[in-house]
Scaffold this motif. Structure first.
Motif, PDB file in Angstrom:
ATOM      1  N   GLU A 167       0.735  -1.095  -0.102  1.00 47.32           N
ATOM      2  CA  GLU A 167      -0.030  -0.114  -0.078  1.00 47.32           C
ATOM      3  C   GLU A 167       0.824   1.150   0.036  1.00 47.32           C
ATOM      4  O   GLU A 167       0.753   2.354  -0.833  1.00 47.32           O
ATOM      5  N   LEU A 168       1.833   1.095   0.976  1.00 47.71           N
ATOM      6  CA  LEU A 168       2.619   2.469   1.122  1.00 47.71           C
ATOM      7  C   LEU A 168       3.523   2.562  -0.474  1.00 47.71           C
ATOM      8  O   LEU A 168       3.807   3.524  -0.782  1.00 47.71           O
ATOM      9  N   ARG A 169       3.753   1.302  -0.748  1.00 46.54           N
ATOM     10  CA  ARG A 169       4.668   1.600  -2.103  1.00 46.54           C
ATOM     11  C   ARG A 169       3.969   2.100  -3.196  1.00 46.54           C
ATOM     12  O   ARG A 169       4.452   2.893  -3.978  1.00 46.54           O
ATOM     13  N   ARG A 170       2.837   2.007  -3.315  1.00 44.39           N
ATOM     14  CA  ARG A 170       1.745   2.358  -4.259  1.00 44.39           C
ATOM     15  C   ARG A 170       1.452   3.946  -4.023  1.00 44.39           C
ATOM     16  O   ARG A 170       1.492   4.703  -4.865  1.00 44.39           O
ATOM     17  N   VAL A 171       1.382   4.190  -2.692  1.00 51.50           N
ATOM     18  CA  VAL A 171       0.881   5.690  -2.307  1.00 51.50           C
ATOM     19  C   VAL A 171       2.467   6.541  -2.611  1.00 51.50           C
ATOM     20  O   VAL A 171       2.200   7.467  -3.113  1.00 51.50           O
ATOM     21  N   LEU A 172       3.277   5.968  -2.483  1.00 53.55           N
ATOM     22  CA  LEU A 172       4.692   6.792  -2.396  1.00 53.55           C
ATOM     23  C   LEU A 172       5.179   6.461  -4.041  1.00 53.55           C
ATOM     24  O   LEU A 172       5.919   5.713  -3.952  1.00 53.55           O
ATOM     25  N   ASP A 173       4.698   7.283  -4.820  1.00 52.56           N
ATOM     26  CA  ASP A 173       5.102   6.908  -6.230  1.00 52.56           C
ATOM     27  C   ASP A 173       6.695   7.054  -6.385  1.00 52.56           C
ATOM     28  O   ASP A 173       7.149   8.012  -6.068  1.00 52.56           O
ATOM     29  N   GLY A 174       7.182   5.966  -6.835  1.00 50.05           N
ATOM     30  CA  GLY A 174       8.583   6.330  -7.509  1.00 50.05           C
ATOM     31  C   GLY A 174       9.629   5.812  -6.298  1.00 50.05           C
ATOM     32  O   GLY A 174      10.703   5.493  -6.893  1.00 50.05           O
ATOM     33  N   ILE A 175       8.985   5.335  -5.426  1.00 48.24           N
ATOM     34  CA  ILE A 175       9.921   4.444  -4.453  1.00 48.24           C
ATOM     35  C   ILE A 175      10.200   3.229  -4.636  1.00 48.24           C
ATOM     36  O   ILE A 175       9.349   2.372  -5.392  1.00 48.24           O
TER      37      ILE A 175
ATOM     38  N   LEU B 290      11.944   1.674   0.739  1.00 54.50           N
ATOM     39  CA  LEU B 290      10.968   1.691   1.331  1.00 54.50           C
ATOM     40  C   LEU B 290      11.366   0.870   2.523  1.00 54.50           C
ATOM     41  O   LEU B 290      11.120   1.193   3.739  1.00 54.50           O
ATOM     42  N   THR B 291      12.004  -0.361   2.359  1.00 58.19           N
ATOM     43  CA  THR B 291      12.230  -1.253   3.330  1.00 58.19           C
ATOM     44  C   THR B 291      13.284  -0.367   4.259  1.00 58.19           C
ATOM     45  O   THR B 291      13.152  -0.589   5.497  1.00 58.19           O
ATOM     46  N   GLN B 292      14.262  -0.020   3.753  1.00 57.86           N
ATOM     47  CA  GLN B 292      15.311   0.648   4.314  1.00 57.86           C
ATOM     48  C   GLN B 292      14.848   1.906   5.408  1.00 57.86           C
ATOM     49  O   GLN B 292      15.078   2.041   6.438  1.00 57.86           O
ATOM     50  N   THR B 293      13.830   2.710   4.626  1.00 57.31           N
ATOM     51  CA  THR B 293      13.362   3.533   5.348  1.00 57.31           C
ATOM     52  C   THR B 293      12.375   3.333   6.375  1.00 57.31           C
ATOM     53  O   THR B 293      12.470   3.880   7.637  1.00 57.31           O
ATOM     54  N   LEU B 294      11.579   2.394   6.152  1.00 56.82           N
ATOM     55  CA  LEU B 294      10.694   1.774   7.441  1.00 56.82           C
ATOM     56  C   LEU B 294      11.566   1.305   8.353  1.00 56.82           C
ATOM     57  O   LEU B 294      11.252   1.498   9.505  1.00 56.82           O
ATOM     58  N   ARG B 295      12.655   0.509   8.164  1.00 59.47           N
ATOM     59  CA  ARG B 295      13.474   0.014   9.307  1.00 59.47           C
ATOM     60  C   ARG B 295      14.060   0.997  10.021  1.00 59.47           C
ATOM     61  O   ARG B 295      14.099   1.180  11.261  1.00 59.47           O
ATOM     62  N   ALA B 296      14.560   2.069   9.356  1.00 54.62           N
ATOM     63  CA  ALA B 296      15.235   3.208  10.187  1.00 54.62           C
ATOM     64  C   ALA B 296      14.102   3.923  11.180  1.00 54.62           C
ATOM     65  O   ALA B 296      14.446   4.137  11.913  1.00 54.62           O
ATOM     66  N   LEU B 297      12.917   4.139  10.606  1.00 52.24           N
ATOM     67  CA  LEU B 297      11.891   4.835  11.383  1.00 52.24           C
ATOM     68  C   LEU B 297      11.322   3.680  12.546  1.00 52.24           C
ATOM     69  O   LEU B 297      11.112   4.393  13.471  1.00 52.24           O
ATOM     70  N   GLU B 298      11.664   2.554  12.290  1.00 49.24           N
ATOM     71  CA  GLU B 298      11.011   1.563  13.333  1.00 49.24           C
ATOM     72  C   GLU B 298      12.228   1.341  14.346  1.00 49.24           C
ATOM     73  O   GLU B 298      11.789   1.382  15.462  1.00 49.24           O
ATOM     74  N   ARG B 299      13.293   1.481  14.000  1.00 51.40           N
ATOM     75  CA  ARG B 299      14.467   1.693  14.817  1.00 51.40           C
ATOM     76  C   ARG B 299      14.420   2.872  15.703  1.00 51.40           C
ATOM     77  O   ARG B 299      14.684   2.866  17.096  1.00 51.40           O
TER      78      ARG B 299
ATOM     79  N   PRO C 155       1.373 -13.336   3.965  1.00 49.98           N
ATOM     80  CA  PRO C 155       1.816 -12.499   5.201  1.00 49.98           C
ATOM     81  C   PRO C 155       1.309 -11.236   5.106  1.00 49.98           C
ATOM     82  O   PRO C 155       1.116 -10.787   3.941  1.00 49.98           O
ATOM     83  N   ARG C 156       0.995 -10.652   6.121  1.00 47.18           N
ATOM     84  CA  ARG C 156       0.349  -9.295   6.148  1.00 47.18           C
ATOM     85  C   ARG C 156       1.220  -8.551   7.344  1.00 47.18           C
ATOM     86  O   ARG C 156       0.958  -8.782   8.297  1.00 47.18           O
ATOM     87  N   VAL C 157       1.648  -7.376   6.626  1.00 48.14           N
ATOM     88  CA  VAL C 157       2.470  -6.676   7.677  1.00 48.14           C
ATOM     89  C   VAL C 157       1.988  -5.160   7.630  1.00 48.14           C
ATOM     90  O   VAL C 157       1.668  -4.589   6.245  1.00 48.14           O
ATOM     91  N   GLU C 158       1.695  -4.506   8.851  1.00 45.89           N
ATOM     92  CA  GLU C 158       1.294  -3.174   8.568  1.00 45.89           C
ATOM     93  C   GLU C 158       2.144  -2.193   9.457  1.00 45.89           C
ATOM     94  O   GLU C 158       2.732  -2.697  10.593  1.00 45.89           O
ATOM     95  N   TYR C 159       2.178  -1.123   8.874  1.00 41.19           N
ATOM     96  CA  TYR C 159       3.042  -0.066   9.530  1.00 41.19           C
ATOM     97  C   TYR C 159       2.195   1.152   9.936  1.00 41.19           C
ATOM     98  O   TYR C 159       1.438   1.656   9.285  1.00 41.19           O
TER      99      TYR C 159
END
Lengths: 137, 137
Positions: B51-59, B64-73, B87-91
DNA sequence: CTGGATCCGAGACGATACTG
DNA sequence: CAGTATCGTCTCGGATCCAG
């Protein structure tokens, strides 16, 4: 990238890669630009090149020049040359720059206030990653 | 604000390179992190990876993985795995993330509102640079 | 579907030297 | 003082392939 000309009604809120505002965001979205704006805002007066360099610990003159040019190009920072000798160049915030400065300074302030929490979150995250033998990733 | 060991009374406001808040700022100070936070804030609900990938056009999925990891960290984004198949993963945003989200969204909104002015400033700047034969730089 | 692993080119960035 | 120029490094980021 792709142009969905109304192809998908289920994607009402996309951040299109061709949106011009992205180019604006990309100027602001780098640490040195944030620091420059924050510094100019804090001091509430124009700063000279080397003044800025001393204030922004760790920046190279190349990056400072580059950052100032980008901000000047976007109309966020004004550059004033006094043709004295030695030359004197001052950088100040434009009215646009003052506005962004408030926003970016808010982020800088927030970061400063919540540094402890975030550092703690990092440690927790890293320990989780280290202890979990087979993380469910 | 920060503590410099009293070396220089003429530099009361420096942004020290060893200030931990810088590492926080550097996570926020990249466009994809800004977009992710803005998107999660706008939708006001957790989003799935694609979902995020579609919303953030061009990423790309890597970024996206990298960014989400950093923000999660940093404790700004929470990652919830539903062990279903597929699998279903929500952020979603944490309480910290909501706070930053307000700040970053303000920047995104501002950029959107002032895109015209800034684009105009750019054109003016570029023309000045082009027409001035020997710019006093 | 949600990623991880890898390769690779382009651009960021730092260090240094030089100039009006 | 306030830059420009050049060079070398190195990380970022995209593309592709693969896996649970």
């Amino acid at each position: 990238m792709d142009t969905y000309s109304g192809t998908d009604a289920t994607a009402p809120l996309t951040y299109r890669s061709d949106c011009p505002s992205r180019t604006v965001i990309e100027v602001i979205a780098n640490k040195w630009a944030l620091y420059v704006l924050a510094a100019l805002r804090r001091y509430e007066r124009p700063l000279r090149f080397n003044e800025l360099r001393r204030v922004l610990d760790g920046i190279t003159q190349k990056m400072l020049t580059q950052t100032l040019r980008a901000l000047e190009r976007d109309g966020l920072v004004s550059r004033t040359v006094y043709p004295t000798v030695p030359p004197r160049v001052e950088y100040g915030l434009t009215s646009l720059g003052v506005q962004v400065g408030q926003l970016t300074a808010a982020i800088a302030d927030w970061s400063l206030e919540h540094t402890r929490e975030i550092l703690a979150a990092r440690i927790a995250f890293d320990e989780r990653a280290a202890t979990e033998p087979a993380p469910v990733r």
